[in-house]
Scaffold this active site. Structure first.
Site, PDB file in Angstrom:
ATOM      1  N   GLY A  39     -18.642   3.612  -2.740  1.00  0.00           N
ATOM      2  CA  GLY A  39     -19.997   3.812  -2.210  1.00  0.00           C
ATOM      3  C   GLY A  39     -21.006   4.145  -3.289  1.00  0.00           C
ATOM      4  N   GLY A  72     -20.646   6.570   2.833  1.00  0.00           N
ATOM      5  CA  GLY A  72     -19.572   6.936   1.899  1.00  0.00           C
ATOM      6  C   GLY A  72     -20.108   6.970   0.490  1.00  0.00           C
ATOM      7  N   TYR A  73     -19.731   8.020  -0.261  1.00  0.00           N
ATOM      8  CA  TYR A  73     -20.212   8.135  -1.636  1.00  0.00           C
ATOM      9  C   TYR A  73     -19.052   8.466  -2.563  1.00  0.00           C
ATOM     10  CZ  TYR A  73     -23.909   8.543  -5.096  1.00  0.00           C
ATOM     11  OH  TYR A  73     -24.731   8.327  -6.175  1.00  0.00           O
ATOM     12  N   GLY A  74     -17.934   7.788  -2.342  1.00  0.00           N
ATOM     13  CA  GLY A  74     -16.806   7.907  -3.262  1.00  0.00           C
ATOM     14  C   GLY A  74     -16.981   6.906  -4.381  1.00  0.00           C
ATOM     15  N   ASN A  75     -15.890   6.462  -4.971  1.00  0.00           N
ATOM     16  CA  ASN A  75     -15.985   5.516  -6.076  1.00  0.00           C
ATOM     17  C   ASN A  75     -16.724   4.253  -5.650  1.00  0.00           C
ATOM     18  OD1 ASN A  75     -15.372   4.223  -8.644  1.00  0.00           O
ATOM     19  ND2 ASN A  75     -13.909   3.020  -7.460  1.00  0.00           N
ATOM     20  N   LYS A  87       0.854  -1.197   0.000  1.00  0.00           N
ATOM     21  CA  LYS A  87       0.000   0.000   0.000  1.00  0.00           C
ATOM     22  C   LYS A  87       0.882   1.237   0.000  1.00  0.00           C
ATOM     23  CE  LYS A  87      -4.521   0.670   0.319  1.00  0.00           C
ATOM     24  NZ  LYS A  87      -5.553  -0.349  -0.001  1.00  0.00           N
TER      25      LYS A  87
HETATM   26  N1  GLU Z   1      -7.316   0.038  -3.241  1.00  0.00           N
HETATM   27  C1  GLU Z   1      -8.070  -1.147  -3.513  1.00  0.00           C
HETATM   28  C2  GLU Z   1      -8.124  -2.033  -2.287  1.00  0.00           C
HETATM   29  O1  GLU Z   1      -7.971  -1.594  -1.169  1.00  0.00           O
HETATM   30  C3  GLU Z   1      -7.582  -1.867  -4.750  1.00  0.00           C
HETATM   31  C4  GLU Z   1      -6.158  -2.319  -4.723  1.00  0.00           C
HETATM   32  C5  GLU Z   1      -5.640  -2.810  -6.064  1.00  0.00           C
HETATM   33  O2  GLU Z   1      -6.398  -2.919  -6.991  1.00  0.00           O
HETATM   34  O3  GLU Z   1      -4.444  -3.086  -6.110  1.00  0.00           O
HETATM   35  O4  GLU Z   1      -8.424  -3.190  -2.379  1.00  0.00           O
END
Ligand code: GLU
Length: 418
Positions: free
Chosen positions: A224, A219-222, A107
């Site tokens: 939500g 939540g209303y992002g991508n 991450k």
């Molecule tokens: N950010 C997303 C997650 O937390 C997707 C991660 C990805 O596709 O590598 O699962």
């Protein structure tokens, strides 16, 4: 009452400890899986529009790559900390393992408030971040993606910067790209779609009819917003409440996705639409609904509000929305929790499909993507449910048992830890 520990990394370690005990993991293996294998901290100078220079702090954590290249998104968030990124990287490790895709977990994050940045500043920050990590990532060892407050455009800038540095086309170095740059059909909606499949499977095991059942989405992002759309389109759920960072809105007759978006474009927030009632984010979580979908950030269901949750199913589309104290209370109250790294695995599953398509230079249509996603999510759900039944544990512990076993096996086969 003692104050609850809300440090996400300590929560992630606590969850692992519980699984390690169940699995009777050898102490060295347990110790190895408790911490990231590798992490990078950097400062990113960004020229601002007014000519000044600001220094942003960024991180990338490669938590574990025993099963394949580290994989996971990059968050841009004002409250980002190295411990948040560590926790999210650990959860990515368990997520790719529970979904049984050949990837590890990682991450990234930058401490910033994207709302305060212009598009040109955001672009310079994205490129600056990539200049710092370019030498540490790549399609064969670490593949970033979008997460909270990052999107396909930001992935496009990052891809371009990476390819400019390397002097080569390498679309598989990052996922969640726009379609013209090698993105996958279905990727933007994939996290929500995966969660919808998980809810469908959960309802089957519970013998629950979802047609006309009620649902609230935090939540209303991508994630939500697609959850609102697909909950009604695919499952026939009635979405009665939705929130964003400014507040929440409720309608007993149900909120329509198109109306919400039209209102949002005009008002800049979901609350305040004609014919709806304004409620608080806290009210939304404790509504009398059948399905509650936390789709925002970590630590939303805690020891303070868990006993007021009335939903039958909590489908965790966010990462880490439920604390261990809340888990105990919800489990005791018979709430069926679809744990985060199972429920929201759809995003990374389609990211994996995107990597596969990039390396074959052959692209699938959305129907094919969704069919493969359905297969993967259904299998992952079934595996975790079977484990929970066999071991008499809740779904979160079961998900950990499946995932940790898989990662530990890969670590052992490589001879890292005996
Ligand atoms: N950010 C997303 C997650 O937390 C997707 C991660 C990805 O596709 O590598 O699962």
């Amino acid at each position: 009452m003692t104050k609850e520990n809300l440090n996400p990394f300590e929560i992630a370690q606590h969850q692992l400890d519980e699984a390690a005990e169940h699995l009777q993991l050898a102490p060295a293996m347990h110790a190895f899986l408790r911490d990231p294998m590798r992490e990078f901290h950097f400062s990113i100078p960004v020229r601002m529009d007014d000519g000044s220079t600001r220094i942003f702090k960024g991180f990338r954590v490669q938590y574990n790559d025993a099963r394949g290249p580290a994989k996971g998104g990059i968050r841009f968030h004002p409250d980002e900390t190295i411990d948040t990124v560590r926790a999210l990287a650990a959860w990515m490790t368990w997520k790719t393992a529970v979904a049984d895709i050949p990837l590890g977990g990682g991450k990234g994050g930058v401490i910033c408030n994207p709302r305060e940045l212009s598009q040109t500043e955001l672009e310079r920050l994205a490129r600056g971040y990539m200049r710092r990590i370019a030498r540490f990532i790549g399609g064969t060892h670490d593949v970033p993606a979008p997460d909270v407050y990052t999107n396909p455009q930001i992935m496009a800038w990052m891809l371009d910067e990476y390819e400019a540095i390397k002097g080569t086309h390498e679309p598989g170095v990052i996922t969640g790209k726009p379609l013209p740059l090698g993105g996958s059909a279905g990727r933007t909606a994939a996290t929500a779609m995966g969660g919808i499949i998980a809810i469908r499977e959960a309802a089957k095991t519970l013998g629950m009819d979802l047609q006309g059942a009620t649902c609230a989405v935090q939540g209303y992002g991508n994630v939500g917003s697609y959850a609102v759309k697909l909950a009604s389109e695919v499952l026939g759920l009635k979405v009665v409440a939705v929130s964003d960072e400014f507040g929440a809105t409720y309608s007993k007759d149900g909120l329509q996705y198109d109306d919400l978006n039209r209102h949002l474009r005009r008002a800049g927030q979901v609350a305040g639409m004609d014919g709806t009632e304004n409620i608080t984010n806290a009210d939304l979580l404790t509504l009398e609904v059948d399905v509650l979908i936390p789709a925002a950030i970590e630590n939303q269901l805690t020891g303070r509000n868990a006993s007021d949750i009335k939903a039958k199913i909590v489908a965790e589309l966010a990462n880490g929305p439920t604390t261990p104290d809340a888990d105990d209370i919800l489990n005791a109250n018979g709430v069926f929790i679809i744990p985060d790294f199972l429920c929201n695995a759809g995003g990374v599953i389609v990211s994996y499909f995107e990597m596969v398509q990039n390396s074959y230079q052959l692209y699938w249509d959305e129907e094919d993507v969704n069919r493969q996603l359905d297969r993967k999510m259904s299998q992952a759900f079934a595996g975790v449910y079977k484990m929970s039944q066999a071991q008499g544990v809740d779904m979160r512990v079961a998900a950990y048992l499946v995932a940790v076993q898989r990662v530990a096996e890969a670590v052992q086969l490589r001879g890292w830890v005996a």
